[in-house]
Design an enzyme around this catalytic site. Structure first.
Site, short mmCIF file in Angstrom:
data_model
loop_
_atom_site.label_atom_id
_atom_site.label_comp_id
_atom_site.label_asym_id
_atom_site.label_seq_id
_atom_site.Cartn_x
_atom_site.Cartn_y
_atom_site.Cartn_z
N HIS A 58 0.89 -1.16 0.13
CA HIS A 58 0.12 0.04 0.00
C HIS A 58 0.90 1.31 -0.09
O HIS A 58 2.06 1.07 0.35
CB HIS A 58 -0.71 0.24 1.43
CG HIS A 58 -1.57 -1.13 1.41
ND1 HIS A 58 -3.18 -1.06 1.30
CD2 HIS A 58 -1.43 -2.33 1.84
CE1 HIS A 58 -3.36 -2.60 1.69
NE2 HIS A 58 -2.48 -3.10 2.35
N GLU A 127 2.73 -0.91 4.45
CA GLU A 127 2.17 0.34 4.17
C GLU A 127 3.50 1.16 3.88
O GLU A 127 4.63 1.16 4.64
CB GLU A 127 1.63 1.33 5.08
CG GLU A 127 -0.03 0.68 5.25
CD GLU A 127 -0.91 1.65 4.44
OE1 GLU A 127 -0.32 2.33 3.61
OE2 GLU A 127 -2.05 1.19 4.35
N HIS A 174 -2.81 -3.28 -3.30
CA HIS A 174 -4.09 -3.15 -2.79
C HIS A 174 -4.89 -2.85 -4.25
O HIS A 174 -6.10 -3.21 -4.19
CB HIS A 174 -3.97 -1.75 -1.81
CG HIS A 174 -5.52 -1.91 -1.18
ND1 HIS A 174 -5.55 -0.74 -0.08
CD2 HIS A 174 -6.15 -2.72 -0.58
CE1 HIS A 174 -6.63 -0.94 0.69
NE2 HIS A 174 -7.09 -2.21 0.29
N ASP A 184 -3.48 2.32 -4.92
CA ASP A 184 -2.19 2.08 -4.18
C ASP A 184 -1.59 0.66 -4.27
O ASP A 184 -2.49 -0.24 -4.43
CB ASP A 184 -2.08 2.48 -2.54
CG ASP A 184 -3.16 1.48 -1.82
OD1 ASP A 184 -4.13 1.50 -2.30
OD2 ASP A 184 -2.68 1.32 -0.89
ZN ZN Z 1 -4.17 0.37 0.55
#
Ligand code: ZN
Length: 286
Positions: A58, A127, A174, A184
């Site tokens: 992400h 992330e 994602h 993303d």
């Molecule tokens: Zn995401």
């Protein structure tokens, strides 16, 4: 006959006694005291596998401090947060771990990949600090991932993929698992570089060219065929012959991942050839 049976029974009894003798000294090593009861953990079943099957990337779409705040409140989370400019400790880049790998992080949301849903249950989420995109009069300007950050993403992902034996086709973004909602980690994510380090999938150019060469010149793309190939690779869509919003977002996600030079979501021959090459290399969604 009866004698034989009796002899065998005595033999078995003798073996049991022998094992019993051994157990007094050796087998107590296999007991774990859990306070109110004991666990014997000597035997290992063969029918088991890893709970973790997927690795998803992400971007944060916000700066590190805001992302840290968002990812540590009670609504969303990820196992790891990679800063844009990671600091070093003892000569190594530092990644922030926010959720232990044995616990579920809440990063996938409504999503599907290769016929599976509830993907938080079976995935690790990373992330990465990145602004995503900015709109200006020329359209969307995407934020690049810098070299140090990519180096850290590679080190972390290599380790995760190895420990859980995650298949290349199960390392995605994602945008791949929720293409109608998410973009993303976007078109600038270094998928090819990760592939060169053994992380994730990438088509072989020679195979892409082979499939392109098999087409008649100017042969139009059969949208239904392309949709079915994307479904076979792992995307979730009802193939319906029309490039409606759903179909368009899935083609765009696939292009962002595997052909970022043009990700307008239009069906074209090269996109189909890339799908063919991936299916040949990694197989169809079972
Ligand atoms: Zn995401």
């Amino acid at each position: 006959m009866q004698k034989l049976v009796r002899f065998a029974a005595i033999g078995a009894l003798f073996t049991m006694l022998l094992v019993g003798c051994q157990s007094n000294t050796q087998r107590k090593n296999y007991f774990i005291d859990r306070g109110t009861y004991m666990v014997e953990n000597h035997y290992r079943a063969q029918g088991s596998d890893e709970r973790i099957r997927f690795l998803f990337f992400h971007y944060t779409a916000e700066d590190f401090n805001s992302a840290l705040k968002t990812l540590t409140d009670e609504n969303v989370s990820a196992h790891y947060l990679v800063p844009a400019d990671p600091p070093q400790k003892d000569g190594k880049y530092v990644v922030w771990q926010l959720v232990p790998e044995y616990q579920r992080a809440w990063h996938a949301g409504a999503s599907a990949w290769r016929g599976r849903t509830n993907l938080n249950d079976t995935s690790i989420g990373i992330e990465i600090e990145n602004k995503g995109y900015q709109e200006n009069i020329l359209g969307r300007i995407w934020s690049p991932y810098n070299a140090q950050q990519t180096e850290l993403v590679i080190a972390l992902s290599e380790d995760i993929v190895r420990r859980y034996s995650i298949l290349p086709q199960n390392v995605v973004g994602h945008m791949d698992i929720a293409p109608h909602r998410k973009l993303d980690p976007g078109p600038l994510f270094p998928w090819k570089k990760l592939y060169e380090h053994g992380i994730g999938a990438w088509p072989d150019q020679a195979t892409v060219h082979k499939y392109l060469a098999m087409r008649a010149k100017d042969e139009p793309v059969d949208l239904l065929k392309l949709q079915n190939k994307l479904v076979a690779y792992g995307y979730s869509i009802e193939a319906n012959r029309t490039n409606d919003i759903e179909s368009h977002s899935i083609i765009a996600a696939f292009q962002m991942h595997f052909r970022p030079a043009d990700f307008r979501g239009l069906p074209d021959a090269e996109t189909e050839a890339i799908a063919d090459a991936l299916l040949e290399k990694y197989g169809s969604n079972p």
